[in-house]
Scaffold this active site. Structure first.
Site, mmCIF file in Angstrom:
data_model
loop_
_atom_site.group_PDB
_atom_site.id
_atom_site.type_symbol
_atom_site.label_atom_id
_atom_site.label_comp_id
_atom_site.label_asym_id
_atom_site.label_seq_id
_atom_site.Cartn_x
_atom_site.Cartn_y
_atom_site.Cartn_z
ATOM 1 C CG ASP A 32 -2.087 0.974 1.061
ATOM 2 O OD1 ASP A 32 -3.199 0.521 0.740
ATOM 3 O OD2 ASP A 32 -1.873 2.198 1.223
ATOM 4 C CG PHE A 150 -19.787 -10.866 -6.469
ATOM 5 C CD1 PHE A 150 -20.530 -10.030 -7.285
ATOM 6 C CD2 PHE A 150 -18.933 -11.785 -7.059
ATOM 7 C CE1 PHE A 150 -20.437 -10.116 -8.673
ATOM 8 C CE2 PHE A 150 -18.827 -11.878 -8.442
ATOM 9 C CZ PHE A 150 -19.584 -11.050 -9.255
ATOM 10 C CG LEU A 151 -15.762 -9.710 -0.509
ATOM 11 C CD1 LEU A 151 -14.441 -9.239 0.085
ATOM 12 C CD2 LEU A 151 -16.066 -11.128 -0.074
ATOM 13 N NE ARG A 152 -23.676 -9.714 1.910
ATOM 14 C CZ ARG A 152 -24.417 -10.578 2.597
ATOM 15 N NH1 ARG A 152 -25.679 -10.331 2.809
ATOM 16 N NH2 ARG A 152 -23.894 -11.689 3.083
ATOM 17 C CD GLU A 153 -17.808 -1.043 2.922
ATOM 18 O OE1 GLU A 153 -18.129 -0.376 3.922
ATOM 19 O OE2 GLU A 153 -17.342 -0.549 1.887
ATOM 20 C CE LYS A 202 -18.923 -5.427 -7.685
ATOM 21 N NZ LYS A 202 -17.850 -5.404 -6.763
ATOM 22 C CG LEU A 248 -37.300 -6.619 -2.509
ATOM 23 C CD1 LEU A 248 -38.488 -7.567 -2.580
ATOM 24 C CD2 LEU A 248 -37.499 -5.483 -3.517
ATOM 25 C CB CYS A 258 -20.090 -0.824 -4.194
ATOM 26 S SG CYS A 258 -18.610 -1.116 -3.219
ATOM 27 C CE LYS A 318 -23.152 -2.764 4.256
ATOM 28 N NZ LYS A 318 -23.253 -3.974 3.452
HETATM 29 C C1 UGA Z 1 -22.446 -3.982 -2.394
HETATM 30 C C2 UGA Z 1 -22.929 -5.343 -2.878
HETATM 31 O O1 UGA Z 1 -24.034 -5.772 -2.092
HETATM 32 C C3 UGA Z 1 -21.795 -6.374 -2.797
HETATM 33 O O2 UGA Z 1 -22.217 -7.620 -3.344
HETATM 34 C C4 UGA Z 1 -20.586 -5.859 -3.593
HETATM 35 O O3 UGA Z 1 -19.473 -6.756 -3.522
HETATM 36 C C5 UGA Z 1 -20.162 -4.522 -3.025
HETATM 37 O O4 UGA Z 1 -21.272 -3.597 -3.111
HETATM 38 C C6 UGA Z 1 -18.985 -4.026 -3.833
HETATM 39 O O5 UGA Z 1 -19.157 -3.771 -5.031
HETATM 40 O O6 UGA Z 1 -17.865 -3.975 -3.308
HETATM 41 P P1 UGA Z 1 -22.120 -2.881 0.019
HETATM 42 O O7 UGA Z 1 -21.653 -1.639 -0.674
HETATM 43 O O8 UGA Z 1 -21.380 -3.370 1.205
HETATM 44 O O9 UGA Z 1 -22.154 -4.118 -1.001
HETATM 45 O O10 UGA Z 1 -23.631 -2.557 0.449
HETATM 46 P P2 UGA Z 1 -25.080 -3.229 0.342
HETATM 47 O O11 UGA Z 1 -25.293 -4.171 1.441
HETATM 48 O O12 UGA Z 1 -25.354 -3.716 -1.031
HETATM 49 O O13 UGA Z 1 -25.991 -1.934 0.622
HETATM 50 C C7 UGA Z 1 -25.898 -0.811 -0.234
HETATM 51 C C8 UGA Z 1 -26.855 0.276 0.188
HETATM 52 O O14 UGA Z 1 -28.201 -0.115 -0.054
HETATM 53 C C9 UGA Z 1 -26.792 0.669 1.656
HETATM 54 O O15 UGA Z 1 -26.869 2.071 1.762
HETATM 55 C C10 UGA Z 1 -28.016 0.018 2.272
HETATM 56 O O16 UGA Z 1 -28.514 0.698 3.401
HETATM 57 C C11 UGA Z 1 -28.998 0.103 1.097
HETATM 58 N N1 UGA Z 1 -30.034 -0.943 1.144
HETATM 59 C C12 UGA Z 1 -29.679 -2.256 1.058
HETATM 60 C C13 UGA Z 1 -31.364 -0.563 1.238
HETATM 61 O O17 UGA Z 1 -31.703 0.641 1.310
HETATM 62 N N2 UGA Z 1 -32.317 -1.549 1.243
HETATM 63 C C14 UGA Z 1 -32.004 -2.867 1.173
HETATM 64 O O18 UGA Z 1 -32.935 -3.696 1.193
HETATM 65 C C15 UGA Z 1 -30.654 -3.230 1.090
#
Ligand code: UGA
Length: 428
Positions: A32, A150-153, A202, A248, A258, A318
């Site tokens: 890094d 495809f990881l979620r934070e 992706k 949903l 992302c 989130k």
């Molecule tokens: C997202 C994708 O879900 C991952 O699969 C992907 O790997 C990642 O981006 C990436 O490209 O690195 P992430 O950014 O961690 O993951 O967040 P999400 O869990 O998808 O949530 C995104 C936003 O949508 C948040 O602000 C959350 O609050 C909102 N959200 C999510 C809603 O408003 N409603 C829902 O039902 C779900």
């Protein structure tokens, strides 16, 4: 087989992959450019909050399977594969800003010898990037594999070990098989395909998740104005396996590093390929309007926001993360401040002062109850579990006004009204 792997970039994606690949038994060396980040990682201090990551980093540092360096030569020496995990933020034209990507590629190029290392793209990239890299490395005979993440934070470690799919795209079958071998002990379907399909898979996934959230928000608005039960409508919708219950939840809209940028990149790509892009712009417009909707509720109830005290609960984009990139909560706070309101915020993990010059001019309190002191209104902006368990009568007593805007559908409307609130929910 134990591989020697280099990871370029110690951010959310790079660190999770580094720690998890080390946990699988590989020797992982992370490069890094930030010396402070590298110094603290060497001591086992992870610079952001991700469940389980600090323990995994410490464990693998101790086992000497994980090292950190600001010297690319040290990280890349002897590496059979180099994973590019640098950020690709939005560019001004809506596409992805690939300047950090190009710098990473130049760094790898300087250390590439004898067809090694295989260049693996983890970062979300523009469609066509794999083939660009292939040309760039043609004289070094280095293969390129797209392996989008495809990881979620908040659940990234779990997602690494229990993936819905592993996607590999390359023109080089042997290189693709070598990368696939890294994941052989992980249970999840593996798709091997061409690079463009891998890259597109992706962007399409994130654009579709964004679409689901905007769809849920649109349905929620229709349901609530026609007197329907929003939560029940969305729940019933999600039981159809062709639709599925994920993403949903109606609320303040999607944020993070992302979904917004990948949706914009998808629109940019559609425009560039002269194909219909209106769907993607509509998804973004609905998302934007969701914040305006909360502003309209507040303005409608309080008439003027000037001088009003608004408690905003939640700063992260989130729950279960300290990430505030493209946080809908911060966007709302900026609008409230612009309208002359005084904002008092709370978040269980995010500290406003840690945001430095990007911190909004809001005050932060240590608890949700303290933030609500003398407030005219409370807005729940992030879906932290603790906000669903608020002691509503105590919260109400602390406030001057009685307006509770539950922008994440966390609370029961009947219970909230019984506690004396003028309750307005989105998604509840
Ligand atoms: C997202 C994708 O879900 C991952 O699969 C992907 O790997 C990642 O981006 C990436 O490209 O690195 P992430 O950014 O961690 O993951 O967040 P999400 O869990 O998808 O949530 C995104 C936003 O949508 C948040 O602000 C959350 O609050 C909102 N959200 C999510 C809603 O408003 N409603 C829902 O039902 C779900």
């Amino acid at each position: 087989m134990r591989e020697r792997l280099a990871i370029i970039g110690a951010g959310h994606v790079g660190l999770v992959y580094a720690a998890c690949l080390a946990e699988l038994g590989h020797d992982v060396s992370v490069y890094d450019i930030d010396p402070e980040r590298v110094a603290s990682l060497r001591r086992g201090a992870v610079p952001f909050f991700e469940e389980g990551l600090a323990d995994l980093v410490k464990k693998n540092l101790k086992a000497k399977r994980l090292t950190f360096s600001t010297e690319p030569g040290a990280a890349l020496k002897g590496a059979t594969m180099a994973f590019i995990c640098v950020p690709t933020p939005s560019a001004t034209d809506g596409g992805l800003d690939e300047a950090p990507m190009r710098r990473a590629l130049q760094t790898i190029r300087q250390h590439a010898r004898g067809g090694r290392p295989i260049v693996v793209t983890k970062s979300t990239v523009s469609v066509g990037m794999n083939r660009y890299i292939k040309e760039l490395f043609r004289d070094r005979k280095v293969p390129v594999v797209s392996n989008p993440e495809f990881l979620r934070e908040g659940s990234a470690i779990h997602d690494f070990f229990h993936p819905h799919r592993i996607v590999l795209g390359s023109d080089d079958k042997a290189a693709m098989a070598a990368v696939a071998k890294l994941y052989e002990t992980i249970d999840g379907p593996v798709f091997t395909t061409d690079p463009i399909t891998a890259e597109l898979s992706k962007l399409a996934a994130n654009a579709f998740l964004a679409l689901k959230v905007s769809f849920a928000n649109s349905i929620a608005r229709v349901a609530s104005s026609s007197g329907g039960d929003v939560a029940a409508t969305l729940k019933i919708l999600g039981t159809d396996p062709r639709i599925g219950p994920g993403h949903l939840r109606a609320g303040l809209g999607f944020g993070g590093a992302c979904l917004p940028k990948d949706l914009a990149a998808m629109e940019h790509l559609a425009r560039r390929s002269a194909t219909p892009y209106e769907l993607f712009s509509a998804v973004a417009a609905v998302n934007q309007d969701q914040r305006q909707h909360v502003m309209d509720i507040l303005q409608g109830k309080l008439v003027s926001l000037s001088g009003r005290r608004i408690a905003v609960l939640g700063l992260a984009f989130k729950a279960d993360t300290d990430d505030v990139r493209e946080s809908p909560s911060l966007a709302l706070i900026a609008e409230l401040l612009a309208a002359g309101a005084n904002v008092v915020a709370h978040d269980p993990v995010v500290k406003l002062r840690a945001l430095g010059k990007d911190a909004p001019a809001a005050v932060q309190r240590r608890s949700a109850l303290e933030a609500a002191n003398a407030a005219d209104a409370v807005v729940i902006a992030t879906e932290w579990t603790e906000y669903g368990r608020l002691d509503l009568p105590r919260l109400r007593k602390r406030m001057k006004g009685d307006l509770l805007v539950d922008a994440r559908g966390m609370l029961d409307p009947i219970v909230s009204r019984k506690a004396g609130f003028d309750y307005v929910g989105i998604g509840s």
